[in-house]
Scaffold this active site. Structure first.
Site, mmCIF file in Angstrom:
data_model
loop_
_atom_site.group_PDB
_atom_site.id
_atom_site.type_symbol
_atom_site.label_atom_id
_atom_site.label_comp_id
_atom_site.label_asym_id
_atom_site.label_seq_id
_atom_site.Cartn_x
_atom_site.Cartn_y
_atom_site.Cartn_z
ATOM 1 N N SER A 130 -0.470 -1.171 -6.844
ATOM 2 C CA SER A 130 -1.447 -0.853 -6.128
ATOM 3 C C SER A 130 -2.479 -0.499 -7.335
ATOM 4 C CB SER A 130 -0.950 0.541 -5.349
ATOM 5 O OG SER A 130 -2.716 0.351 -5.235
ATOM 6 N N LYS A 155 -2.987 -5.601 -5.469
ATOM 7 C CA LYS A 155 -3.412 -5.163 -4.472
ATOM 8 C C LYS A 155 -4.135 -4.432 -5.111
ATOM 9 C CE LYS A 155 -2.317 -1.551 -2.355
ATOM 10 N NZ LYS A 155 -1.816 -0.633 -1.179
ATOM 11 N N LYS A 157 -7.656 -1.495 -4.041
ATOM 12 C CA LYS A 157 -8.670 -0.588 -3.032
ATOM 13 C C LYS A 157 -10.251 -0.590 -3.354
ATOM 14 C CE LYS A 157 -5.231 2.308 -2.926
ATOM 15 N NZ LYS A 157 -4.379 2.428 -1.277
ATOM 16 N N ASP A 182 -7.121 -3.220 -0.275
ATOM 17 C CA ASP A 182 -6.453 -2.018 0.440
ATOM 18 C C ASP A 182 -7.898 -1.465 0.598
ATOM 19 O OD1 ASP A 182 -6.422 -0.070 2.245
ATOM 20 O OD2 ASP A 182 -4.449 1.151 0.760
ATOM 21 N N GLU A 207 -6.044 -4.565 4.253
ATOM 22 C CA GLU A 207 -5.309 -3.755 5.055
ATOM 23 C C GLU A 207 -5.656 -1.847 4.920
ATOM 24 O OE1 GLU A 207 -1.587 0.106 2.540
ATOM 25 O OE2 GLU A 207 -2.639 -1.843 1.766
ATOM 26 N N ASP A 232 -1.440 0.109 7.845
ATOM 27 C CA ASP A 232 -0.938 1.409 7.254
ATOM 28 C C ASP A 232 -0.885 2.385 8.617
ATOM 29 O OD1 ASP A 232 -0.234 3.535 5.505
ATOM 30 O OD2 ASP A 232 -1.317 2.935 4.069
ATOM 31 N N LYS A 256 5.425 3.584 5.558
ATOM 32 C CA LYS A 256 5.555 4.933 4.158
ATOM 33 C C LYS A 256 6.673 5.565 5.201
ATOM 34 C CE LYS A 256 1.082 4.069 1.202
ATOM 35 N NZ LYS A 256 0.015 4.822 1.861
ATOM 36 N N GLY A 284 3.374 3.413 -1.060
ATOM 37 C CA GLY A 284 3.979 4.463 -2.049
ATOM 38 C C GLY A 284 2.659 5.558 -1.777
#
Length: 360
Positions: A130, A155, A157, A182, A207, A232, A256, A284
């Site tokens: 990520s 991934k 952001k 995400d 996400e 998430d 998570k 994570g």
């Protein structure tokens, strides 16, 4: 028995930026349970600010100290702990820190690695990475470095207004990679037209594009997009996971353990996802080697079918607080072989990073 804590401040190698803001340090509570020659560890995945979810370090520590620690001192097994702590509404990350501490304790008492104590393990976890938002040229270099190291999923952001800039640059440079994005809840129901532009980038999933506690608008968005939705922040219980799949709000869930209240609820969510033929992976929270050991153990279970955010911690910290940090080989990481989470604490750096400590 002794139940104690240390609050750490660990500098990150580089700032980590999401739609919430930028982190330059990891501020974390580590918990230590000592009884009859067994030492168990856990950490709380809250942060200094309640930006990811409603909890932060201060609220979590209050709940642990005044409500959960007395239960832990009775040494219930994790299932009993969950039953005894049900009178506390919410506060999942605080609960998870204590439940997972008991999981480490009882796995060590049983003489097995946590991965085998929980259930059927493949013996390894597939690893994705990520990447926080950065100058696009820096991001592209980080992606190339990650691919060179063998990561199985990239991934990135994104945030409202920058999604096209980021994803276009990534896809132009890496047209064939397994890519996801995400949004960390940065869009609203008024932004469907903008979000649907993401379909052109052939993502394995998008996400959490909408509100942190929403499944209704996600179900509407999912019907208008070809890109699968991954939830998430919205999935805070097995019941919420069940509803999300029944409503068609997602096809993928990021587990998570902290967000779900611990390992037991995470295992229940895996079963729900499996019953809907969905996909699930382990996320994570910039954990130390202690928290990462839990993540890798859970990510190695047979019902996990997508690569997770379980990068080796040399991505985040120059020096971790464990002497046996994880190493990735061909895009996979193996759980520690020792009993429980199997970490070897590096006391030099544990002491160096400690800013507060005490007995509960």
């Amino acid at each position: 028995m002794k139940l104690s804590y240390k609050k750490l401040k660990m500098p990150l190698i580089s700032p980590f930026t999401t739609s919430f803001g930028t982190d330059r340090d990891k501020d974390v509570y580590v918990f230590i349970l000592e009884n009859n020659g067994i030492t168990a560890y856990s950490e709380c995945v809250t942060d200094e600010n309640p930006f990811y979810g409603p909890e932060d370090n201060y609220t979590a520590f209050h709940i642990i100290k005044n409500y959960l620690a007395p239960i832990v001192k009775e040494l219930p097994d994790p299932g009993e702990f969950n039953t005894k702590s049900k009178f506390i509404k919410g506060n999942n990350m605080a609960k998870a820190a204590m439940e997972m501490l008991l999981y480490d304790y009882y796995a060590k008492l049983d003489g097995r690695p946590l991965s085998k104590y929980m259930g059927k393990t493949r013996g390894y976890a597939d690893v994705g990475i990520s990447l926080g938002m950065d100058d696009i040229n820096i991001t592209l270099k980080k992606i190339q470095d990650a691919l060179d190291r063998g990561y199985k999923r990239i991934k990135v952001k994104i945030m409202k207004g920058k999604e096209v800039e980021i994803l276009s640059a990534v896809r132009d440079s890496f047209p064939e990679i397994v890519l996801s994005a995400d949004a960390n809840s940065d869009y609203t129901e008024k932004d469907f037209g903008l979000v649907k532009k993401i379909d052109r980038y052939d993502l394995v999933y998008l996400e959490q594009p909408l509100y942190h506690d929403d499944i209704i608008y996600h179900s509407r968005l999912a019907k208008e997009m070809s890109t699968p939705i991954c939830l998430d922040e919205s999935i805070t219980s097995p019941e919420k996971a069940q509803k999300a799949f029944e409503m068609g709000a997602c096809r993928v869930i990021n587990i998570k353990e902290g967000r779900l209240g611990g390992i037991e609820n995470s295992l229940k969510v895996m079963n729900i996802v499996k019953s809907f033929n969905g996909h699930v992976w382990i996320g994570g929270m910039l954990e130390t080697g202690i928290g990462r050991a839990f993540n890798v153990s859970v990510a190695s279970l047979e019902d996990i079918n997508y690569p997770g955010d379980t990068s080796p911690n040399d991505k985040y910290f120059t020096h971790d607080i464990v002497k046996n940090p994880f190493r990735m080989v061909d895009g996979t990481i193996k759980p520690n072989e020792g009993n429980g989470i199997g970490v070897e604490i590096d006391n030099e750096y544990l002491i160096k990073y400690t800013v507060e400590e005490g007995v509960l």
